[in-house]
Motif scaffolding. Structure first.
Motif, PDB file in Angstrom:
ATOM      1  N   LEU A 423      38.300  35.240  54.225  1.00  0.00           N
ATOM      2  CA  LEU A 423      37.944  35.428  52.804  1.00  0.00           C
ATOM      3  C   LEU A 423      37.928  36.915  52.449  1.00  0.00           C
ATOM      4  O   LEU A 423      38.335  37.327  51.362  1.00  0.00           O
ATOM      5  N   HIS A 424      37.462  37.728  53.379  1.00  0.00           N
ATOM      6  CA  HIS A 424      37.423  39.188  53.184  1.00  0.00           C
ATOM      7  C   HIS A 424      38.832  39.717  52.956  1.00  0.00           C
ATOM      8  O   HIS A 424      39.107  40.476  52.015  1.00  0.00           O
ATOM      9  N   GLY A 425      39.771  39.267  53.799  1.00  0.00           N
ATOM     10  CA  GLY A 425      41.162  39.716  53.676  1.00  0.00           C
ATOM     11  C   GLY A 425      41.792  39.186  52.394  1.00  0.00           C
ATOM     12  O   GLY A 425      42.519  39.904  51.697  1.00  0.00           O
ATOM     13  N   ARG A 430      43.735  40.051  46.763  1.00  0.00           N
ATOM     14  CA  ARG A 430      43.632  39.783  45.312  1.00  0.00           C
ATOM     15  C   ARG A 430      43.180  41.016  44.540  1.00  0.00           C
ATOM     16  O   ARG A 430      43.479  41.168  43.360  1.00  0.00           O
ATOM     17  N   ALA A 431      42.431  41.890  45.209  1.00  0.00           N
ATOM     18  CA  ALA A 431      41.907  43.076  44.498  1.00  0.00           C
ATOM     19  C   ALA A 431      43.011  44.094  44.255  1.00  0.00           C
ATOM     20  O   ALA A 431      42.878  44.965  43.394  1.00  0.00           O
ATOM     21  N   GLY A 432      44.068  44.030  45.023  1.00  0.00           N
ATOM     22  CA  GLY A 432      45.192  44.956  44.826  1.00  0.00           C
ATOM     23  C   GLY A 432      44.863  46.347  45.367  1.00  0.00           C
ATOM     24  O   GLY A 432      43.816  46.563  45.971  1.00  0.00           O
ATOM     25  N   PRO A 433      45.731  47.327  45.166  1.00  0.00           N
ATOM     26  CA  PRO A 433      45.540  48.652  45.755  1.00  0.00           C
ATOM     27  C   PRO A 433      44.306  49.372  45.190  1.00  0.00           C
ATOM     28  O   PRO A 433      43.834  49.061  44.104  1.00  0.00           O
ATOM     29  N   ASP A 439      34.620  45.554  44.205  1.00  0.00           N
ATOM     30  CA  ASP A 439      35.688  44.720  43.620  1.00  0.00           C
ATOM     31  C   ASP A 439      35.942  43.482  44.479  1.00  0.00           C
ATOM     32  O   ASP A 439      36.383  42.453  43.976  1.00  0.00           O
ATOM     33  N   LEU A 440      35.688  43.601  45.771  1.00  0.00           N
ATOM     34  CA  LEU A 440      35.954  42.454  46.661  1.00  0.00           C
ATOM     35  C   LEU A 440      35.040  41.296  46.270  1.00  0.00           C
ATOM     36  O   LEU A 440      35.467  40.138  46.254  1.00  0.00           O
ATOM     37  N   ILE A 441      33.794  41.621  45.939  1.00  0.00           N
ATOM     38  CA  ILE A 441      32.805  40.570  45.644  1.00  0.00           C
ATOM     39  C   ILE A 441      33.255  39.745  44.442  1.00  0.00           C
ATOM     40  O   ILE A 441      33.183  38.519  44.434  1.00  0.00           O
ATOM     41  N   ALA A 442      33.819  40.428  43.469  1.00  0.00           N
ATOM     42  CA  ALA A 442      34.255  39.726  42.251  1.00  0.00           C
ATOM     43  C   ALA A 442      35.391  38.749  42.554  1.00  0.00           C
ATOM     44  O   ALA A 442      35.584  37.776  41.835  1.00  0.00           O
ATOM     45  N   ARG A 443      36.145  38.986  43.634  1.00  0.00           N
ATOM     46  CA  ARG A 443      37.291  38.118  43.977  1.00  0.00           C
ATOM     47  C   ARG A 443      36.914  36.986  44.924  1.00  0.00           C
ATOM     48  O   ARG A 443      37.750  36.138  45.223  1.00  0.00           O
ATOM     49  N   LEU A 444      35.677  36.959  45.389  1.00  0.00           N
ATOM     50  CA  LEU A 444      35.324  35.930  46.383  1.00  0.00           C
ATOM     51  C   LEU A 444      35.418  34.509  45.826  1.00  0.00           C
ATOM     52  O   LEU A 444      35.997  33.636  46.476  1.00  0.00           O
ATOM     53  N   PRO A 445      34.895  34.234  44.639  1.00  0.00           N
ATOM     54  CA  PRO A 445      35.014  32.857  44.136  1.00  0.00           C
ATOM     55  C   PRO A 445      36.465  32.371  44.062  1.00  0.00           C
ATOM     56  O   PRO A 445      36.780  31.247  44.462  1.00  0.00           O
ATOM     57  N   ALA A 446      37.377  33.234  43.659  1.00  0.00           N
ATOM     58  CA  ALA A 446      38.797  32.818  43.596  1.00  0.00           C
ATOM     59  C   ALA A 446      39.359  32.626  45.003  1.00  0.00           C
ATOM     60  O   ALA A 446      40.142  31.702  45.257  1.00  0.00           O
TER      61      ALA A 446
END
Ligand SMILES: NC(=O)C1=CN([C@@H]2O[C@H](COP(=O)(O)OP(=O)(O)OC[C@H]3O[C@@H](n4cnc5c(N)ncnc54)[C@H](O)[C@@H]3O)[C@@H](O)[C@H]2O)[C@H](O)CC1
Ligand SMILES: [K+]
Length: 452
Positions: A423-425, A430-433, A439-446
């Motif tokens: 999930l971390h990777g 998803r967070a991009g460069p 920012d990673l936390i915001a992408r965890l649900p997706a």
């Protein structure tokens, strides 16, 4: 791999048949990727070279303009058979002219030392002048079991692993010597002791779920509230039911759903950790390294709940020799913390992680560009290809929080470590460069949603 090959041969599979299958598998991939572009196959003295002769013959039969250059005589019976079946000329490697595509069949698992400099230079020159290149089984020059480079290794377009992945296919720096990795089945059942970390299968909460049944997590913070807050926030978005951030009383920094508790004195912290509903306790991010931090760590180690130990907790543990951690825990050391905790162990990163897990009786996530997850029972998973943008402050705190959250959800430390690392990777992809840890936390649900 060798044991599996020998077992197949002992079971009656003709060894040359294995080489024909290997060569055919390689030819098929070269054909699909390269079509009829002209090809130069570089054949070494062993069976890797033999695979090359088989592939050259089969591709020529498909109308591909194929040339072969050999590094000396073929020294094994199978490779001599394969060479004899190649009915074209064989040029010396030293003087072979460039080609649009290069196939490296010089060395595979039998490499015992670095390539002689003139050979390494020729390989680099020919692949450098080619528009595309393939490595059969392994790029020549990598050490199969450790991923180390024994001599200069060029970068290939496709590495065609034969039969099974070897550690060098997943461990750096060897894993950075090709753009794509394909594993060709050649009918040899190699027991995969080492697994590549796969995308997890996750599930939504059952209708009867409530915040305690989904997993209650406690995060013991310390001086740097930002780090433990990041970890707590990541745990909260990892699928856990509730997260309590037990700090020193600093003002809360996370979302309102994150429960902020004050547990400055070790006995206050110990009292808060006596809640039997706790499914995972994380200590380390932002804990600090002073005497108060050490006393708080002692309270965590004594609380009897499944633990995740990261960062400062590992540094404090490292002071006292082999760390005594409760069974069912997960440790998440990076390189420096690993050496401090377990010393300078021999072997590959896989060997070292497996030995560390066995010694401390806990799951170890040996972090890095290639992270290795090892369980005390010998299971190993490797995650390579993580985004290099993860090399930014706080991503370790996010991973530790993810591990605690998944441990609270699954109750299985090895599975939690694998799910968290994936999930971390995925969040990083998803967070991009140029993302920051938040920012990673915001992408965890997706990231979770795509695995439901
Ligand atoms: N199931 C499978 O994986 C199959 C694999 N096959 C292929 O066989 C090779 C391994 O073959 P082997 O003969 O053991 O070793 P290599 O071909 O890698 O060649 C080693 C050969 O070269 C000598 N050597 C070692 N290092 C050097 C060096 N630096 N310079 C010069 N010479 C060197 C060594 O003494 C050997 O003679 C595997 O990778 C697959 O490609 C089977 O063909 C099919 C089944
Ligand atoms: K090779």
């Amino acid at each position: 791999m060798r044991r599996a090959e020998q077992a197949a041969i002992a079971a009656g599979v003709d060894e040359y048949r294995l080489m024909e299958r290997a060569g055919a598998a390689a030819a098929e991939i070269v054909w699909r990727a390269g079509g009829k572009r002209d090809l130069l196959v570089l054949c070494g003295p062993g069976n890797n070279g033999g695979d090359g002769f088989v592939a050259a013959r089969l591709l020529r039969a498909r109308g591909v303009p194929v040339r072969v250059a050999a590094l000396g005589e073929s020294r094994t019976e199978c490779s001599r058979t394969a060479r004899a079946a190649w009915d074209g000329p064989v040029e010396p490697l030293a003087t072979a002219a460039p080609a649009t595509q290069i196939v490296d069949a010089l060395f595979g698992t039998g490499l015992t030392r670095g390539l002689d400099k003139d050979v390494a230079d020729r390989l680099a020159a020919l692949t450098g002048q080619a528009s595309f290149s393939y490595a059969i089984d392994l790029p020549s020059g990598v050490e199969t079991d450790s991923g180390a480079l024994l001599s200069q290794v060029p970068r290939f377009g496709i590495c065609i692993a034969l039969g099974a992945l070897k550690p060098a296919h997943l461990l750096y720096p060897a894993a950075s010597c090709f753009d794509r990795l394909v594993c060709a089945d050649i009918g040899v059942d190699a027991p995969d002791k080492v697994h590549r970390l796969a995308a997890p299968v996750l599930s939504s909460p059952v209708p009867s779920a409530h915040k305690y049944s989904r997993g209650l997590v406690a995060v013991a913070g310390g001086d740097m509230a930002g780090a433990s807050s990041l970890a707590s926030h990541a745990a909260a978005r990892s699928g856990a039911g509730m997260v309590r951030h037990i700090g020193l009383g600093q003002p809360g920094r996370g979302p309102d759903a994150l429960v902020e508790l004050k547990g400055e004195a070790p006995d206050q912290l110990a009292a808060l950790l006596r809640d039997r509903r706790l499914a995972a306790v994380l200590a380390g991010p932002g804990l600090g390294r002073d005497d108060r931090a050490r006393a708080r760590l002692e309270a965590v180690l004594a609380c009897g709940r499944p633990l995740v130990l990261d960062a400062d907790a590992l540094t404090l543990l490292g002071d006292g020799g082999d760390p005594a951690v409760p069974a069912g825990s997960v440790l998440t050391p990076h390189e420096g913390e690993f050496v401090r905790l377990f010393g300078d162990l021999p072997g590959s990163k896989i060997d070292r992680a497996a030995e560390a897990a066995r010694r401390c009786g806990a799951v170890v996530i040996y972090k890095g560009a290639d992270s290795v997850i090892a369980a005390p029972d010998g299971r190993v998973a490797i995650a390579s290809g993580a985004s290099s943008w993860l090399s930014t402050a706080g991503t370790g705190d996010v991973l530790a929080g993810l591990v605690a959250g998944r441990l609270a959800v699954t109750g299985d430390p090895f599975r939690a470590a694998c799910e968290a690392l994936w999930l971390h990777g995925e969040a990083a992809r998803r967070a991009g460069p140029a993302f920051i840890a938040d920012d990673l936390i915001a992408r965890l649900p997706a990231a979770i949603a795509c695995r439901l």
